[in-house]
Motif scaffolding. Structure first.
Motif, PDB file in Angstrom:
ATOM      1  N   ALA A  98      27.021 -12.920  87.415  1.00 39.69           N
ATOM      2  CA  ALA A  98      28.103 -12.137  88.386  1.00 39.69           C
ATOM      3  C   ALA A  98      27.029 -11.454  90.151  1.00 39.69           C
ATOM      4  O   ALA A  98      27.195 -12.297  90.815  1.00 39.69           O
ATOM      5  N   VAL A  99      25.585 -11.361  89.519  1.00 41.32           N
ATOM      6  CA  VAL A  99      24.856 -10.738  90.678  1.00 41.32           C
ATOM      7  C   VAL A  99      24.531 -12.236  91.393  1.00 41.32           C
ATOM      8  O   VAL A  99      24.654 -11.981  92.666  1.00 41.32           O
ATOM      9  N   LEU A 100      23.772 -12.845  90.199  1.00 43.54           N
ATOM     10  CA  LEU A 100      23.903 -14.039  91.341  1.00 43.54           C
ATOM     11  C   LEU A 100      24.147 -14.907  91.955  1.00 43.54           C
ATOM     12  O   LEU A 100      24.078 -15.230  93.342  1.00 43.54           O
ATOM     13  N   ILE A 101      25.943 -15.288  91.714  1.00 50.55           N
ATOM     14  CA  ILE A 101      27.172 -15.613  92.305  1.00 50.55           C
ATOM     15  C   ILE A 101      26.823 -14.978  93.473  1.00 50.55           C
ATOM     16  O   ILE A 101      27.222 -15.186  94.903  1.00 50.55           O
ATOM     17  N   ALA A 102      27.276 -12.932  93.721  1.00 53.37           N
ATOM     18  CA  ALA A 102      27.408 -12.337  94.365  1.00 53.37           C
ATOM     19  C   ALA A 102      26.608 -12.586  96.053  1.00 53.37           C
ATOM     20  O   ALA A 102      27.007 -12.653  96.900  1.00 53.37           O
ATOM     21  N   ASP A 120      31.121  -7.337  98.610  1.00 51.25           N
ATOM     22  CA  ASP A 120      29.758  -6.354  99.275  1.00 51.25           C
ATOM     23  C   ASP A 120      28.578  -7.358  98.097  1.00 51.25           C
ATOM     24  O   ASP A 120      28.394  -7.536  96.780  1.00 51.25           O
ATOM     25  N   PRO A 121      27.907  -8.006  98.754  1.00 53.14           N
ATOM     26  CA  PRO A 121      26.939  -8.900  98.128  1.00 53.14           C
ATOM     27  C   PRO A 121      25.677  -8.043  97.115  1.00 53.14           C
ATOM     28  O   PRO A 121      25.631  -8.661  95.984  1.00 53.14           O
ATOM     29  N   GLU A 122      25.682  -6.833  98.033  1.00 57.04           N
ATOM     30  CA  GLU A 122      24.579  -6.189  96.715  1.00 57.04           C
ATOM     31  C   GLU A 122      25.589  -5.129  95.957  1.00 57.04           C
ATOM     32  O   GLU A 122      24.820  -4.800  94.848  1.00 57.04           O
ATOM     33  N   LEU A 123      26.478  -4.714  95.790  1.00 61.79           N
ATOM     34  CA  LEU A 123      27.483  -4.236  95.375  1.00 61.79           C
ATOM     35  C   LEU A 123      27.664  -4.597  93.275  1.00 61.79           C
ATOM     36  O   LEU A 123      27.188  -4.025  92.188  1.00 61.79           O
ATOM     37  N   PRO A 124      27.696  -5.943  92.832  1.00 62.52           N
ATOM     38  CA  PRO A 124      27.645  -5.973  91.800  1.00 62.52           C
ATOM     39  C   PRO A 124      26.543  -5.737  91.083  1.00 62.52           C
ATOM     40  O   PRO A 124      25.684  -4.901  89.791  1.00 62.52           O
ATOM     41  N   ASP A 298      29.809   2.249  80.985  1.00 61.56           N
ATOM     42  CA  ASP A 298      29.610   1.018  81.635  1.00 61.56           C
ATOM     43  C   ASP A 298      30.733   0.205  82.268  1.00 61.56           C
ATOM     44  O   ASP A 298      31.926   0.394  82.532  1.00 61.56           O
ATOM     45  N   PHE A 299      29.713  -0.716  83.616  1.00 55.38           N
ATOM     46  CA  PHE A 299      30.966  -0.801  84.159  1.00 55.38           C
ATOM     47  C   PHE A 299      30.419  -2.527  84.760  1.00 55.38           C
ATOM     48  O   PHE A 299      29.653  -3.076  85.608  1.00 55.38           O
ATOM     49  N   ASN A 300      31.267  -3.566  83.484  1.00 59.89           N
ATOM     50  CA  ASN A 300      30.781  -4.470  83.961  1.00 59.89           C
ATOM     51  C   ASN A 300      30.895  -5.638  85.354  1.00 59.89           C
ATOM     52  O   ASN A 300      32.503  -5.420  85.046  1.00 59.89           O
ATOM     53  N   PRO A 301      30.922  -5.568  86.112  1.00 63.10           N
ATOM     54  CA  PRO A 301      31.589  -6.194  87.522  1.00 63.10           C
ATOM     55  C   PRO A 301      31.601  -8.565  86.836  1.00 63.10           C
ATOM     56  O   PRO A 301      31.336  -9.325  87.202  1.00 63.10           O
ATOM     57  N   ARG A 302      32.788  -8.312  85.866  1.00 62.21           N
ATOM     58  CA  ARG A 302      33.065  -9.707  84.943  1.00 62.21           C
ATOM     59  C   ARG A 302      33.542  -9.698  83.886  1.00 62.21           C
ATOM     60  O   ARG A 302      33.653  -8.293  83.951  1.00 62.21           O
ATOM     61  N   MET A 303      33.760 -10.658  83.290  1.00 60.19           N
ATOM     62  CA  MET A 303      34.941 -10.323  82.431  1.00 60.19           C
ATOM     63  C   MET A 303      34.719 -10.115  81.147  1.00 60.19           C
ATOM     64  O   MET A 303      33.237 -10.351  80.801  1.00 60.19           O
ATOM     65  N   GLY A 304      35.229  -9.034  80.354  1.00 61.59           N
ATOM     66  CA  GLY A 304      34.272  -8.228  78.671  1.00 61.59           C
ATOM     67  C   GLY A 304      34.756  -9.681  78.220  1.00 61.59           C
ATOM     68  O   GLY A 304      35.755 -10.269  77.616  1.00 61.59           O
ATOM     69  N   ALA A 305      34.304  -9.500  77.179  1.00 60.11           N
ATOM     70  CA  ALA A 305      34.156 -10.718  76.047  1.00 60.11           C
ATOM     71  C   ALA A 305      35.418 -10.066  74.876  1.00 60.11           C
ATOM     72  O   ALA A 305      35.980 -11.581  74.578  1.00 60.11           O
TER      73      ALA A 305
END
Length: 409
Positions: A98-102, A120-124, A298-305
């Motif tokens: 998620a960080v890489l894509i942002a 915002d590209p820095e937010l994730p 926790d705040f996970n900026p992507r889908m959860g399992a």
């Protein structure tokens, strides 16, 4: 009635790191694949459960560690995009992806090759950081457990003298947990002696957060999953309660129920709006009965399992909602399916034994499920289940043996 997805736009499961037994990726492949969307996935090898799903068009075998240079990872994604040959929705399954894509959004979105939410590209990266999230919570008045972020071994020693125990140790930053993890996962530390015994292995700059432990007898674990559009408005938002996790009370969800919680939903939506996030989110909250507050862990900026726990009565889950939104289609509004249960077969058995021994129950768990979604087994797609069994028999047996030894003592 199922969602009407654009079948001309495929999806790509993006993962960074070595974790082949990831049921979230399998769930996303099935969720979109069953509705006719061509699905692709990055996999560690050709024998992962995701690679063998009947709904996967092609697996791109690309072992990564998370320690690679970002440019190399971006080039790898672009190479996969060229092989797919048409605009594709990206679905990251970990914080690093998620960080890489942002942070490389402009390159990845060039020529319309990849579709993904833009924010915002820095937010994730900040959200994936335990310290960054703690600071955001303080800035926006969102309750969160007390935490310390030791920068040196001297800071750890000072905490051992003045800090309150027990605490929970977690890896502080995304990417660093892949390259040089301080702890193998969420780790409970009972007192100063145990802390000082662990700390030397963390090196001169400990990459950990020491977080307040909220006693399980006074707390409930809640989860929020959502898809949020470019205006930070939730187009699909769900709440549920975690009944069991593995390792117990600290690890991955083993069993959970969909339970409507309007107060928590409002808190989550307001926080997401204030920080301006866009995309799929997976939030872990703990309700502290001692002060009556929900605290964000926790705040996970992507889908959860465990995202397949949630679906609304129009057939939308967060992955389908993202695909609909990014392809210009309306996300159907409907209430979430209540009392739906999610079970992760390979970890729920040891979790069930551990929780029964501890006598712990979750007050808000329904008496019985309205339906059960299994993480691995599905009548129309059984190969991921059998592949999972083949790959986890040895570690699963070791866990059960440890539990048996503990009960014999």
């Amino acid at each position: 009635m199922p969602c009407a997805l654009d079948r001309s736009v495929p999806g790509l499961i993006v993962k960074i790191g070595d974790y082949p037994l990831h049921h979230g990726g399998v769930g996303a492949i099935r969720s979109l694949g069953r509705l006719g969307v061509p699905m692709y996935a990055v996999t560690e090898d050709r024998w992962t459960p995701a690679a063998l799903s009947r709904y996967l068009t092609r697996a791109f075998v690309w072992p990564t560690t998370g320690s690679e240079q970002p440019e190399r990872l971006v080039e790898g994604l672009l190479r996969i995009g060229r092989a797919i040959g048409r605009p594709t929705v990206l679905l990251p399954t970990d914080e690093e992806a998620a960080v890489l894509i942002a942070e490389h959004a402009d390159v990845l979105a060039a020529d319309g090759r990849f579709l993904f939410p833009r924010a915002d590209p820095e937010l994730p990266r900040r959200l994936a950081s335990k310290q960054g999230l703690h600071e955001l919570c303080a800035e926006h008045g969102v309750p969160t457990p007390e935490a310390a972020f030791p920068a040196t071994f001297a800071d750890v020693k000072a905490f051992a003298v003045s800090g309150r125990f027990p605490v929970v140790a977690k890896n502080r930053e995304a990417f660093e947990r892949r390259e040089k993890p301080a702890v193998g996962g969420t780790t409970r530390i009972e007192g100063p002696r145990e802390l000082l015994a662990l700390a030397p292995s963390w090196g001169p700059r400990p990459g950990v957060v020491l977080q307040e432990y909220l006693p399980r007898e006074h707390a409930e674990d809640w989860i929020v999953h959502a898809y949020v559009d470019s205006r930070s408005t939730p187009l699909a938002l769900f709440t549920g309660v975690k009944v069991r996790s593995w390792p117990p009370h600290a690890g991955m969800t083993a069993c959970a129920y969909a339970v409507d919680n309007k107060e928590l939903a409002q808190m989550a939506a307001q926080f997401i709006k204030r920080i301006g996030f866009s995309g799929i989110v997976d939030l872990d909250w703990r309700f502290d009965r001692r002060d009556g507050r929900y605290k964000l862990l926790d705040f996970n900026p992507r889908m959860g399992a465990q995202f397949r726990l949630f679906e609304n009565r129009a057939g939308a889950d967060v992955v389908r909602a993202q695909h609909l939104d990014l392809t210009g289609r309306e996300v159907p509004e409907a209430e979430q399916i209540a009392d739906r249960r999610f079970l992760v077969e390979n970890i729920d058995l040891p979790a069930l034994l551990a929780y029964r021994r501890g006598g712990y129950t979750t007050p808000h768990a329904p008496a019985g499920p309205s339906g059960t979604e299994l993480a691995w087994a599905a009548r129309d797609d059984m190969r991921p289940f059998f592949t999972m069994l083949a790959r986890c028999v040895r570690p699963g047996a070791a866990h059960l043996y440890q539990l048996w030894r503990a009960r014999k003592r």
